[in-house]
Design a protein around this motif. Sequence first.
Motif, PDB file in Angstrom:
ATOM      1  N   ARG A  66      -4.862 -28.713   1.745  1.00 52.03           N
ATOM      2  CA  ARG A  66      -6.194 -29.173   1.567  1.00 52.03           C
ATOM      3  C   ARG A  66      -6.219 -30.588   0.866  1.00 52.03           C
ATOM      4  N   ALA A  67      -5.615 -30.561  -0.180  1.00 53.10           N
ATOM      5  CA  ALA A  67      -5.504 -31.744  -0.989  1.00 53.10           C
ATOM      6  C   ALA A  67      -4.967 -32.742  -0.213  1.00 53.10           C
ATOM      7  N   GLY A  68      -3.764 -32.561   0.374  1.00 53.71           N
ATOM      8  CA  GLY A  68      -3.094 -33.847   1.246  1.00 53.71           C
ATOM      9  C   GLY A  68      -3.855 -34.145   2.075  1.00 53.71           C
ATOM     10  N   LYS A  69      -4.540 -33.500   3.180  1.00 53.03           N
ATOM     11  CA  LYS A  69      -5.526 -33.769   4.242  1.00 53.03           C
ATOM     12  C   LYS A  69      -6.624 -34.655   3.470  1.00 53.03           C
ATOM     13  N   ALA A  70      -7.003 -34.010   2.357  1.00 54.57           N
ATOM     14  CA  ALA A  70      -8.202 -35.094   1.877  1.00 54.57           C
ATOM     15  C   ALA A  70      -7.858 -36.096   1.369  1.00 54.57           C
ATOM     16  N   LEU A  71      -6.836 -36.265   1.011  1.00 54.99           N
ATOM     17  CA  LEU A  71      -6.369 -37.636   0.205  1.00 54.99           C
ATOM     18  C   LEU A  71      -6.441 -38.467   1.641  1.00 54.99           C
ATOM     19  N   ALA A  72      -5.197 -38.071   2.394  1.00 55.20           N
ATOM     20  CA  ALA A  72      -4.889 -38.882   3.731  1.00 55.20           C
ATOM     21  C   ALA A  72      -6.252 -39.434   4.460  1.00 55.20           C
ATOM     22  N   ALA A  73      -7.167 -38.456   4.683  1.00 56.64           N
ATOM     23  CA  ALA A  73      -8.485 -38.889   5.230  1.00 56.64           C
ATOM     24  C   ALA A  73      -9.247 -39.866   4.390  1.00 56.64           C
ATOM     25  N   LEU A  74      -9.094 -39.875   3.131  1.00 59.21           N
ATOM     26  CA  LEU A  74      -9.919 -40.888   2.415  1.00 59.21           C
ATOM     27  C   LEU A  74      -9.045 -42.306   2.303  1.00 59.21           C
ATOM     28  N   LEU A  75      -7.732 -42.282   2.256  1.00 63.25           N
ATOM     29  CA  LEU A  75      -7.135 -43.548   2.436  1.00 63.25           C
ATOM     30  C   LEU A  75      -7.292 -44.143   3.916  1.00 63.25           C
ATOM     31  N   TRP A  76      -7.119 -43.160   5.029  1.00 63.03           N
ATOM     32  CA  TRP A  76      -7.214 -43.813   6.496  1.00 63.03           C
ATOM     33  C   TRP A  76      -8.696 -44.339   6.546  1.00 63.03           C
ATOM     34  N   ALA A  77      -9.614 -43.815   6.260  1.00 63.15           N
ATOM     35  CA  ALA A  77     -11.030 -44.126   6.102  1.00 63.15           C
ATOM     36  C   ALA A  77     -11.175 -45.506   5.419  1.00 63.15           C
ATOM     37  N   GLN A  78     -10.340 -45.832   4.622  1.00 59.08           N
ATOM     38  CA  GLN A  78     -10.401 -47.097   3.931  1.00 59.08           C
ATOM     39  C   GLN A  78      -9.510 -47.871   4.469  1.00 59.08           C
ATOM     40  N   ASP A  79      -8.731 -47.779   5.509  1.00 62.47           N
ATOM     41  CA  ASP A  79      -8.034 -48.647   6.293  1.00 62.47           C
ATOM     42  C   ASP A  79      -6.659 -48.772   5.636  1.00 62.47           C
ATOM     43  N   TYR A  80      -6.221 -47.807   4.893  1.00 61.56           N
ATOM     44  CA  TYR A  80      -4.751 -47.908   4.664  1.00 61.56           C
ATOM     45  C   TYR A  80      -3.635 -47.398   5.601  1.00 61.56           C
ATOM     46  N   ARG A  81      -2.881 -48.611   5.829  1.00 60.84           N
ATOM     47  CA  ARG A  81      -1.854 -48.179   7.050  1.00 60.84           C
ATOM     48  C   ARG A  81      -0.375 -48.595   6.572  1.00 60.84           C
ATOM     49  N   ARG A  82       0.483 -48.193   7.143  1.00 61.49           N
ATOM     50  CA  ARG A  82       1.825 -48.577   6.762  1.00 61.49           C
ATOM     51  C   ARG A  82       2.223 -49.737   7.761  1.00 61.49           C
ATOM     52  N   VAL A  83       2.809 -50.971   7.048  1.00 61.73           N
ATOM     53  CA  VAL A  83       3.140 -52.055   7.706  1.00 61.73           C
ATOM     54  C   VAL A  83       4.580 -52.097   7.436  1.00 61.73           C
ATOM     55  N   LEU A  84       5.267 -52.243   8.663  1.00 64.46           N
ATOM     56  CA  LEU A  84       6.693 -52.388   8.733  1.00 64.46           C
ATOM     57  C   LEU A  84       6.992 -53.907   9.119  1.00 64.46           C
ATOM     58  N   ILE A  85       7.722 -54.676   8.173  1.00 62.32           N
ATOM     59  CA  ILE A  85       8.130 -55.979   8.345  1.00 62.32           C
ATOM     60  C   ILE A  85       9.571 -56.200   8.503  1.00 62.32           C
ATOM     61  N   SER A  86       9.855 -56.912   9.351  1.00 57.27           N
ATOM     62  CA  SER A  86      11.417 -57.165   9.633  1.00 57.27           C
ATOM     63  C   SER A  86      11.915 -57.781   8.476  1.00 57.27           C
ATOM     64  N   PRO A  87      13.200 -57.486   8.309  1.00 60.27           N
ATOM     65  CA  PRO A  87      13.955 -58.031   7.138  1.00 60.27           C
ATOM     66  C   PRO A  87      13.917 -59.585   7.097  1.00 60.27           C
ATOM     67  N   ASN A  88      13.901 -60.013   8.226  1.00 56.76           N
ATOM     68  CA  ASN A  88      13.927 -61.655   8.304  1.00 56.76           C
ATOM     69  C   ASN A  88      12.784 -62.180   8.594  1.00 56.76           C
ATOM     70  N   ALA A  89      11.596 -61.449   8.813  1.00 57.56           N
ATOM     71  CA  ALA A  89      10.357 -62.126   9.014  1.00 57.56           C
ATOM     72  C   ALA A  89       9.626 -62.845   7.731  1.00 57.56           C
ATOM     73  N   LYS A  90       8.925 -63.742   7.726  1.00 53.37           N
ATOM     74  CA  LYS A  90       8.104 -64.309   6.835  1.00 53.37           C
ATOM     75  C   LYS A  90       7.077 -63.532   6.227  1.00 53.37           C
ATOM     76  N   PRO A  91       6.934 -63.037   5.108  1.00 58.92           N
ATOM     77  CA  PRO A  91       5.862 -62.308   4.589  1.00 58.92           C
ATOM     78  C   PRO A  91       4.561 -62.895   4.891  1.00 58.92           C
ATOM     79  N   PRO A  92       3.319 -62.381   5.270  1.00 60.07           N
ATOM     80  CA  PRO A  92       2.271 -62.712   5.490  1.00 60.07           C
ATOM     81  C   PRO A  92       1.600 -63.302   4.252  1.00 60.07           C
ATOM     82  N   ARG A  93       0.993 -64.589   4.451  1.00 66.87           N
ATOM     83  CA  ARG A  93       0.236 -65.364   3.178  1.00 66.87           C
ATOM     84  C   ARG A  93      -1.063 -64.633   2.967  1.00 66.87           C
ATOM     85  N   ILE A  94      -1.301 -64.221   1.994  1.00 65.68           N
ATOM     86  CA  ILE A  94      -2.588 -63.471   1.405  1.00 65.68           C
ATOM     87  C   ILE A  94      -3.296 -64.674   0.719  1.00 65.68           C
ATOM     88  N   SER A  95      -4.694 -64.817   0.971  1.00 63.42           N
ATOM     89  CA  SER A  95      -5.224 -65.935   0.148  1.00 63.42           C
ATOM     90  C   SER A  95      -6.613 -65.352  -0.400  1.00 63.42           C
TER      91      SER A  95
END
Length: 95
Positions: A66-95
């Motif tokens: 119950r707790a795991g599903k509730a936490l995941a639902a909250l994070l997902w609703a807030q648009d938290y996602r796992r982002v995979l970046i290639s080791p050679n990729a330039k990191p995105p610029r955050i301004s």
Amino acid sequence: MSRRKNKGAKVIWRKLGKERAWGQATIGENLIEIDPRLGAKRQLEVLCHEQVHLIFPQASEPEVDRAGKALAALLWAQDYRRVLISPNAKPPRIS
């Protein structure tokens, strides 16, 4: 009172076919293993579920679920996602 620094859990992504599980937590080792073949939303749910096992080892499986599903639902609703970046990729610029 002495306070120990809480070190975060180590997360390993590996196929868990033999274990017949989506994820597993090893409490004494503070270790979480997640099957990378899961979809993004299920990965988040399983990661939250296994972390709850580490934080509350005495909790029952239905409580953890119950707790795991509730936490995941909250994070997902807030648009938290796992982002995979290639080791050679330039990191995105955050301004």
